[in-house]
Motif scaffolding. Sequence first.
Motif, mmCIF file in Angstrom:
data_model
loop_
_atom_site.group_PDB
_atom_site.id
_atom_site.type_symbol
_atom_site.label_atom_id
_atom_site.label_comp_id
_atom_site.label_asym_id
_atom_site.label_seq_id
_atom_site.Cartn_x
_atom_site.Cartn_y
_atom_site.Cartn_z
ATOM 1 N N ASP A 1 47.002 0.399 -2.891
ATOM 2 C CA ASP A 1 47.014 0.333 -4.353
ATOM 3 C C ASP A 1 46.774 -1.111 -4.774
ATOM 4 N N PRO B 1 53.289 6.437 -1.187
ATOM 5 C CA PRO B 1 53.168 5.947 -2.571
ATOM 6 C C PRO B 1 53.149 4.422 -2.670
ATOM 7 N N ASP C 1 48.928 17.032 -5.192
ATOM 8 C CA ASP C 1 49.075 16.829 -6.626
ATOM 9 C C ASP C 1 49.445 15.395 -7.001
ATOM 10 N N VAL C 2 49.271 14.454 -6.070
ATOM 11 C CA VAL C 2 49.574 13.051 -6.347
ATOM 12 C C VAL C 2 48.275 12.310 -6.687
ATOM 13 N N ARG D 1 42.888 8.154 -12.586
ATOM 14 C CA ARG D 1 43.181 8.546 -11.209
ATOM 15 C C ARG D 1 43.173 10.068 -11.104
ATOM 16 N N PHE E 1 45.457 9.472 -7.035
ATOM 17 C CA PHE E 1 45.099 8.302 -6.237
ATOM 18 C C PHE E 1 43.935 7.580 -6.909
ATOM 19 N N HIS F 1 44.285 13.928 1.669
ATOM 20 C CA HIS F 1 45.302 13.539 0.687
ATOM 21 C C HIS F 1 46.407 14.589 0.685
ATOM 22 N N ASN F 2 47.626 14.119 0.857
ATOM 23 C CA ASN F 2 48.761 15.031 0.910
ATOM 24 C C ASN F 2 50.014 14.262 0.476
ATOM 25 N N PRO F 3 50.687 14.674 -0.606
ATOM 26 C CA PRO F 3 50.560 15.916 -1.369
ATOM 27 C C PRO F 3 49.268 16.005 -2.186
ATOM 28 N N ASN G 1 48.717 8.056 1.788
ATOM 29 C CA ASN G 1 49.657 9.121 1.446
ATOM 30 C C ASN G 1 51.085 8.613 1.250
ATOM 31 N N THR H 1 43.886 13.694 -8.499
ATOM 32 C CA THR H 1 44.528 14.314 -7.340
ATOM 33 C C THR H 1 43.485 15.107 -6.560
#
Length: 290
Positions: A266, A262, A170-171, A208, A173, A166-168, A260, A210
């Motif tokens: 989803d 956005p 701090d997002v 969710r 998921f 996972h990158n970034p 990764n 990070t």
Amino acid sequence: MYAIIGASGKVGYATSKALRQANVPIRAILRSSAKAAQLQEIGCEVAVADLLDAESLKKALANAEAVQVIIPPSPQAKDGEQEMRDIIENVVKALVQTKPKKILAVSDYGSHVQSDIGMPTLFRGLEEKLSQLPGHKIFARTAEHMQNWGRSIPPALESGTLVSLHNPLDVPFPTISAPDLGAIAAELLLQPAGGDRIHIVHAEGPRRYTANNVAAVLSELSGRTISAAALPRSEWQPLMERGLSPTLATLIVKANDAQNQPGVVDVEEGVGEVRYGTTELIEALRPLVS
């Protein structure tokens, strides 16, 4: 009769257990009898079937009014992607012949995406094939399972660094505890069959997280400082191929590339519903750390 393909896995077992608590008959369909005992203990009938043999599956699904379909990846297969595709073909052939009134297929977040994004695209194919069958079809699209972090926990505890795709970092998921998904599936299976229609359900946890959140939870559980670090993209495929076939590794790499971006892997906007599990990340990871 409710038939559960892959009943010995975390999701399948949770579905079977919840259905047995509702006092309905379960036929647990397994690849081998090695894990039959735990299912027999909760009152399941057990059938052993070869998922690569449609005739074997047909016998196991005989007289089932509702079927839960889980397509398991096989790390041992020389071509993991092709084996999953072959399993899909054989499951669909068996369902065509047995004609259950209700089919619940565990699918994937992102399976609505038209472009090739790896694992979700494979499940898009499953949804498309099942859509052609008569009866009530439920596509339970699942977020990433919290338990998937289990492979990363031992090296993180040893080194103090949680390696993440996972990158970034701090997002947030979507993620869900696998047993919660099984319980949600059981609720859906227990609802009356709704004729010839498709019902899409997205399943994720109560909130969710990070990758940084995952590292913080591991720090709390282990009592040592653990930080998350994004693995360079060039190292993804070699890392995956340490335990998987190249084709299966590629499915996962493509899926993480999409994740990764956005909003890609989803909930499909305006389609179906979202159901939420209750298990927080710390509770899902606690047994994996201890």
